[in-house]
Design an enzyme around this catalytic site. Structure first.
Site, PDB file in Angstrom:
ATOM      1  N   GLU A 187       0.872  -1.180   0.000  1.00 15.10           N
ATOM      2  CA  GLU A 187       0.000   0.000   0.000  1.00 15.10           C
ATOM      3  C   GLU A 187       0.905   1.224   0.000  1.00 15.10           C
ATOM      4  O   GLU A 187       1.927   1.245   0.693  1.00 15.10           O
ATOM      5  CB  GLU A 187      -0.903   0.009   1.236  1.00 15.10           C
ATOM      6  CG  GLU A 187      -1.738   1.271   1.394  1.00 15.10           C
ATOM      7  CD  GLU A 187      -2.588   1.252   2.671  1.00 15.10           C
ATOM      8  OE1 GLU A 187      -3.022   0.142   3.076  1.00 15.10           O
ATOM      9  OE2 GLU A 187      -2.796   2.324   3.274  1.00 15.10           O
ATOM     10  N   GLU A 221      -2.375  11.266   3.908  1.00 12.18           N
ATOM     11  CA  GLU A 221      -3.436  11.012   4.878  1.00 12.18           C
ATOM     12  C   GLU A 221      -3.403  12.125   5.918  1.00 12.18           C
ATOM     13  O   GLU A 221      -2.338  12.616   6.294  1.00 12.18           O
ATOM     14  CB  GLU A 221      -3.245   9.673   5.581  1.00 12.18           C
ATOM     15  CG  GLU A 221      -3.524   8.461   4.729  1.00 12.18           C
ATOM     16  CD  GLU A 221      -3.386   7.185   5.538  1.00 12.18           C
ATOM     17  OE1 GLU A 221      -4.423   6.603   5.926  1.00 12.18           O
ATOM     18  OE2 GLU A 221      -2.239   6.777   5.796  1.00 12.18           O
TER      19      GLU A 221
END
Length: 255
Positions: A131, A136
């Site tokens: 990933e 974020e």
């Protein structure tokens, strides 16, 4: 475009023309030739509180922007709706320079993300196939932007994830550029052209480096969850939204 660090000291070079992009120039629903919707409300592996829909109320294009809106709105047993757009099968890439320009929400309980997942899961389910988190942000830690990779060897369930952070005080007031340069040797993360994150290919195999396969793009705005909701959700702050000005993918060239 170039980035140092190729084999033998030669720089890895990126093309100056995107091979895939969305400038969000239309009106209405996100371009179905580029994006699909993930739909549902099963927690998404993080005990998140939203139900992802394919409705215009949660994701729409207007005035040159994609807007993803998280609303305080019932969907079955859940009390929030939002959207998660994916390019899987419509934009899949192996290496390249991936850049988003976006403005983010900062409400407590909001969790916007611009990221990448493996298209084929060749090495197995998460985290074995990897990933890449280009951006974020969790609202209870306002202004701190995270760039991260997860692999079998390095992931948050083992507290071994490889990550870096940068504080941006005006991320909700201004657009900023979030980018990764992904090559066979490394993944570098940038915010507004400043290198923030570095992760090298150790040459030890896919447990540490599964990043030799195709990945696709994701854009979503979660509510709550194990990380996003660690200090609760300010329900009175909703609706909140993330605006994306563009997504561009530049090719990695031979050198």
């Amino acid at each position: 475009m170039a980035a140092a660090g190729g084999p033998g000291g030669a720089p890895w070079v990126f093309g100056s023309t995107p091979v895939w992009q969305d400038e969000f120039d239309g009106e209405g629903a996100p371009d179905p030739e580029r994006w699909s919707h993930d739909i549902g409300g099963h927690g998404w592996g993080n005990n998140e509180l939203q139900y992802y829909t394919d409705q215009l109320a949660n994701a729409f294009v207007s005035d040159g922007l994609l807007t993803i809106v998280a609303r305080r709105q019932r969907a079955g047993k859940l009390r929030y709706t939002s959207a998660r757009l994916v390019s899987r099968g419509k934009g899949d890439f192996r290496y390249g320079r991936i850049e988003f320009r976006a403005r983010l929400p900062v409400a407590r309980g909001s969790w916007p993300a611009l990221w990448m997942l493996p298209t084929d899961n060749r090495y197995g389910d998460w985290p074995r196939s990897g990933e890449i988190d280009v951006m974020e942000h969790v609202g209870h830690d306002r202004g701190v932007v995270h760039q991260t990779v997860h692999t079998q060897a390095y992931n948050h369930t083992k507290r071994t994830q490889r990550a870096a952070q940068k504080r941006i005080d005006d991320l909700d007031a201004k657009f900023h550029r979030y980018r990764v340069d992904w090559t066979p040797d490394y993944i570098h993360g940038y915010i507004d052209d400043e290198r923030v994150f570095e992760f090298a290919n150790e040459g030890t195999g896919p447990d540490a480096w599964p990043f030799d396969q195709r990945f696709h793009l994701l854009m979503n705005l979660a509510v709550g969850g194990d990380w996003g909701g660690a200090q609760g959700v300010d329900k009175d702050a909703f609706p909140v939204w993330m605006e994306v000005d563009y997504v561009r993918v530049y090719p990695l060239l031979e050198h």
